[in-house]
Design an enzyme around this catalytic site. Structure first.
Site, short mmCIF file in Angstrom:
data_model
loop_
_atom_site.label_atom_id
_atom_site.label_comp_id
_atom_site.label_asym_id
_atom_site.label_seq_id
_atom_site.Cartn_x
_atom_site.Cartn_y
_atom_site.Cartn_z
N VAL A 257 7.88 7.29 16.90
CA VAL A 257 7.68 7.92 15.48
C VAL A 257 6.15 8.75 15.51
O VAL A 257 6.13 9.78 15.09
CB VAL A 257 7.49 6.88 14.38
CG1 VAL A 257 7.22 7.65 12.93
CG2 VAL A 257 8.89 6.28 14.18
N CYS B 57 -4.95 12.54 12.29
CA CYS B 57 -5.92 10.99 12.11
C CYS B 57 -5.75 10.44 13.55
O CYS B 57 -5.00 11.17 14.32
CB CYS B 57 -5.43 10.24 11.18
SG CYS B 57 -3.60 9.63 11.53
N ARG C 287 -8.66 -0.27 4.37
CA ARG C 287 -7.77 0.72 3.78
C ARG C 287 -6.59 -0.08 3.36
O ARG C 287 -5.79 0.44 2.38
CB ARG C 287 -7.61 1.78 4.46
CG ARG C 287 -8.57 2.85 5.11
CD ARG C 287 -8.37 3.80 5.81
NE ARG C 287 -6.91 4.60 5.13
CZ ARG C 287 -6.43 5.56 5.56
NH1 ARG C 287 -6.60 5.87 6.72
NH2 ARG C 287 -5.31 6.02 5.04
N ARG D 255 -0.09 14.53 12.53
CA ARG D 255 0.53 14.31 10.99
C ARG D 255 0.70 15.80 10.33
O ARG D 255 -0.02 16.00 9.45
CB ARG D 255 -0.50 13.54 10.24
CG ARG D 255 -1.17 12.22 10.87
CD ARG D 255 -0.08 11.17 11.14
NE ARG D 255 0.21 10.65 9.95
CZ ARG D 255 0.11 9.70 9.21
NH1 ARG D 255 -1.30 9.03 9.90
NH2 ARG D 255 0.31 8.98 8.17
N PRO D 256 1.55 16.82 10.90
CA PRO D 256 1.80 17.87 10.12
C PRO D 256 2.26 17.76 8.57
O PRO D 256 2.81 16.49 8.54
CB PRO D 256 2.54 18.55 10.88
CG PRO D 256 3.30 17.50 11.84
CD PRO D 256 2.45 16.40 12.11
N ILE D 257 2.56 18.85 8.01
CA ILE D 257 3.04 18.61 6.77
C ILE D 257 4.25 19.71 6.49
O ILE D 257 4.50 20.17 5.49
CB ILE D 257 2.25 18.73 5.40
CG1 ILE D 257 1.34 20.11 5.64
CG2 ILE D 257 1.24 17.65 5.30
CD1 ILE D 257 0.37 20.51 4.54
N LYS E 145 0.96 -1.25 -0.03
CA LYS E 145 0.16 0.09 -0.03
C LYS E 145 0.86 1.40 0.17
O LYS E 145 0.68 2.14 -0.78
CB LYS E 145 -1.10 -0.29 1.10
CG LYS E 145 -1.81 1.38 1.41
CD LYS E 145 -2.45 1.18 2.92
CE LYS E 145 -1.81 1.60 4.00
NZ LYS E 145 -1.56 2.91 4.18
N ASN E 146 1.85 1.14 0.79
CA ASN E 146 2.78 2.39 1.07
C ASN E 146 3.84 2.58 0.00
O ASN E 146 4.43 3.76 -0.13
CB ASN E 146 3.46 2.38 2.39
CG ASN E 146 2.16 2.84 3.55
OD1 ASN E 146 1.14 2.89 3.11
ND2 ASN E 146 2.80 2.42 4.66
N ARG F 127 -4.96 11.07 4.05
CA ARG F 127 -3.96 12.03 3.93
C ARG F 127 -2.91 11.93 2.88
O ARG F 127 -2.24 12.74 2.32
CB ARG F 127 -3.50 12.34 5.28
CG ARG F 127 -2.62 11.07 6.00
CD ARG F 127 -2.30 11.37 7.35
NE ARG F 127 -1.69 12.85 7.40
CZ ARG F 127 -0.25 13.11 6.92
NH1 ARG F 127 0.29 11.86 6.27
NH2 ARG F 127 0.31 14.04 6.93
N ASP G 173 4.48 0.75 11.85
CA ASP G 173 3.37 0.11 11.41
C ASP G 173 3.08 -1.26 11.76
O ASP G 173 2.05 -2.02 11.52
CB ASP G 173 3.41 0.07 9.77
CG ASP G 173 2.92 1.63 9.24
OD1 ASP G 173 3.27 1.91 8.03
OD2 ASP G 173 2.77 2.54 10.19
C1 EPZ Z 1 4.04 7.01 6.20
O1 EPZ Z 1 3.18 8.00 6.58
C2 EPZ Z 1 3.20 5.93 5.86
N1 EPZ Z 1 1.88 6.02 5.00
C3 EPZ Z 1 2.43 5.43 7.22
O2 EPZ Z 1 2.00 4.26 7.14
C4 EPZ Z 1 3.82 5.34 8.31
O3 EPZ Z 1 3.26 4.96 9.35
C5 EPZ Z 1 4.75 6.45 8.36
O4 EPZ Z 1 5.32 6.78 6.97
C6 EPZ Z 1 5.99 5.91 8.99
O5 EPZ Z 1 6.38 5.18 8.44
C7 EPZ Z 1 2.05 6.03 3.77
O6 EPZ Z 1 3.33 5.70 3.22
C8 EPZ Z 1 0.93 6.38 2.90
P1 EPZ Z 1 6.09 10.56 8.08
P2 EPZ Z 1 3.89 9.68 6.70
O7 EPZ Z 1 6.14 11.57 7.21
O8 EPZ Z 1 4.63 9.86 5.35
C9 EPZ Z 1 6.25 13.74 11.51
C10 EPZ Z 1 -0.21 2.85 7.62
O9 EPZ Z 1 -0.39 2.23 8.51
N2 EPZ Z 1 6.32 14.69 10.42
O10 EPZ Z 1 7.41 9.33 8.05
O11 EPZ Z 1 2.82 10.61 7.03
C11 EPZ Z 1 4.97 12.96 11.85
O12 EPZ Z 1 3.86 13.79 12.41
C12 EPZ Z 1 0.37 4.34 7.56
O13 EPZ Z 1 0.40 2.23 6.50
C13 EPZ Z 1 6.46 16.08 10.52
O14 EPZ Z 1 6.63 16.58 11.85
O15 EPZ Z 1 4.88 9.45 7.76
C14 EPZ Z 1 5.16 11.90 12.46
O16 EPZ Z 1 5.45 11.96 13.53
C15 EPZ Z 1 0.31 4.92 8.91
N3 EPZ Z 1 6.31 16.81 9.55
C16 EPZ Z 1 6.69 11.51 11.58
O17 EPZ Z 1 7.04 12.68 11.04
C17 EPZ Z 1 6.03 16.59 8.40
O18 EPZ Z 1 5.83 17.46 7.50
C18 EPZ Z 1 6.55 10.33 10.80
O19 EPZ Z 1 5.86 10.83 9.56
C19 EPZ Z 1 5.85 15.08 7.96
C20 EPZ Z 1 6.05 14.40 9.09
#
Ligand code: EPZ
Length: 420
Positions: A329, A117, A399, A122-124, A22-23, A93, A307
């Site tokens: 994380v 969520c 999902r 989940r900030p960007i 999926k990811n 998202r 995950d």
């Molecule tokens: C991806 O989410 C995966 N989703 C998540 O899988 C997975 O848990 C995560 O990576 C970590 O491995 C997809 O790939 C679609 P991150 P993502 O950006 O990209 C912080 C599942 O169950 N952060 O690595 O959103 C954030 O808040 C899902 O399949 C910021 O602070 O994860 C988090 O604490 C759940 N600012 C940490 O980084 C940002 O701009 C990791 O988030 C982006 C992220």
């Protein structure tokens, strides 16, 4: 409301084939926006999230042709919009992953804020900071983010404060068509990042270093379509390892790549479970008894995957002894604890650490999935519990798990999906 009804206690025997990740498939479908000719993706899993991201790119003008099987053609030769539909972004998202490709291809993008969520805010911010470094002008309100790069994107050096998977993917896609060279430092190293880079390079991009924490991208003026088979889903595979370890059995998880699951396999072996890594998959053999307590701490890849945290916590609830589960994380990824407690688990939470005192066995209960992996953890727990468990809020599970009930049934689980 649809529910899963599981009668625990059956051993799991036989072979199960994991679907594509999926990811990996979500960012790769977003990346098809970059190509001025059609791309074909093979072995696409049947997941809610794949449907959602497909609807998002269709709304942007991509023509999608399905061959009735698991092959899908994405034709982005004529993009007609640069705004992603709000209701779809709110639903998933990961839709935010279209921002990088839209900026690169069209020089602008408007996307509603993906919002948080169950597992965290989940900030960007890391995505937006990187886009600005590439020369985009960002305007954001409470509702949406607007990015514009009228003169195109310019390659630069980007340091990610956290090795964010999504930010690394969005930047890789944006930089693939920026002018000049981009270096991403402290990049995420997940296998899904490597698979995206493989697809982008097949489209004509010039990306080196994916899978390490430094990724170098030489921008090119345009990208063409490519044919790609997405990597297997390491989290789906890990979920079947845990299910078998807890319920007891002898299962061969086909198409699983052992090198993508090293921390999970290591921890299962430490807990006394027999795990054999083969070329084309992983075999797990367990009595479902005498499981030993172990400590896990989630970290970005190659550390223990967040995950798999919920599923492994379920495992520790019936291991002999006290285990600790530390989530580093996400800030709120213990929603499954309350549900596991309903099944008799003894879990205390101390900030980001759960302390789990193993019990001889769990008992059936009425529980609800709170997020995707929490739902998977409850299924694993129910397969090992004494009695009947009912699991609600199945949309979370739909999902990310293709044919979960069918695959478990074929392994001998007593599981049905009913509409209560
Ligand atoms: C991806 O989410 C995966 N989703 C998540 O899988 C997975 O848990 C995560 O990576 C970590 O491995 C997809 O790939 C679609 P991150 P993502 O950006 O990209 C912080 C599942 O169950 N952060 O690595 O959103 C954030 O808040 C899902 O399949 C910021 O602070 O994860 C988090 O604490 C759940 N600012 C940490 O980084 C940002 O701009 C990791 O988030 C982006 C992220």
């Amino acid at each position: 409301m649809e529910k899963l009804v599981i009668n625990g206690g059956n051993r799991l025997e036989g072979r199960v084939r994991v679907s594509s990740a999926k990811n990996a498939v979500l960012p790769i479908i977003a990346a098809t926006l970059l190509a001025s000719t059609p791309s074909k993706l093979l072995e696409i899993p049947n997941l809610e999230d794949v449907g959602t991201i497909s609807q998002v790119i269709e709304a942007l003008g991509v023509k999608i042709t399905r061959n009735g099987g698991d092959e899908i053609i994405f034709d982005a030769s004529m993009l007609t919009a640069t705004e992603a539909p709000n209701e779809l972004v709110r639903k998933m998202r990961a839709s935010f992953l279209v921002m990088g490709p839209l900026l690169a291809r069209k020089g602008e993008a408007k996307i509603s804020l993906p919002g948080g969520c169950a597992i965290g805010a989940r900030p960007i911010d890391l995505h937006l900071k990187a886009f600005e470094a590439l020369g985009a002008e960002i305007e954001s309100t409470e509702e949406y983010v607007c990015a514009k790069a009228p003169n195109g994107l310019k390659g630069t050096e980007i340091y990610l404060d956290f090795p964010s998977v999504g930010a690394t993917e969005n930047v890789m896609m944006a930089a693939s068509m920026a002018e000049g060279k981009t270096i991403i430092e402290n990049a995420a190293e997940e296998p899904e990042i490597v698979d995206l880079a493989t697809f982008l390079n097949a489209m004509g991009a010039n990306i080196r270093g994916a899978g390490t924490n430094v990724i170098r991208i030489e921008g090119v003026p345009s990208l063409h379509g490519a044919i790609h088979t997405v990597i297997p889903d390491r989290i789906e595979a890990g979920t079947y390892l845990i299910a078998t370890a807890m319920a007891g059995g002898d299962v061969f998880v086909e198409n699983a790549l052992p090198e993508h699951l090293k921390p999970v396999v290591a921890k299962l072996k430490e807990a006394g479970v027999t795990v054999e890594e083969e070329i084309d998959g992983i075999r797990v053999v367990s009595s479902g008894k005498e499981l030993k307590a172990v400590d896990i701490k989630t970290l970005p890849y190659p550390g223990f995957p967040t995950d798999m945290q919920a599923q492994f916590m379920a495992f520790t609830t019936i291991a002999e002894g006290t285990s600790t589960v530390t989530e580093t994380v996400f800030e709120n990824r213990f929603m499954h604890v309350a549900e596991l407690r309903k099944m008799g688990a003894h879990i205390d939470i101390d900030n980001r650490q759960a302390i789990v005192a193993g019990v001889p066995s769990l008992h059936g209960a009425d529980v609800n999935a709170t997020d995707l992996r929490a739902g998977a953890a409850l299924v694993c727990a129910a397969l090992a519990a004494e009695g009947t468990t009912k699991i609600g809020r199945l949309h979370h599970i739909d999902r990310g798990y293709d044919d979960f009930v069918g695959k478990l049934k074929r392994l001998g689980a007593d599981i049905v999906r009913i509409d209560e």
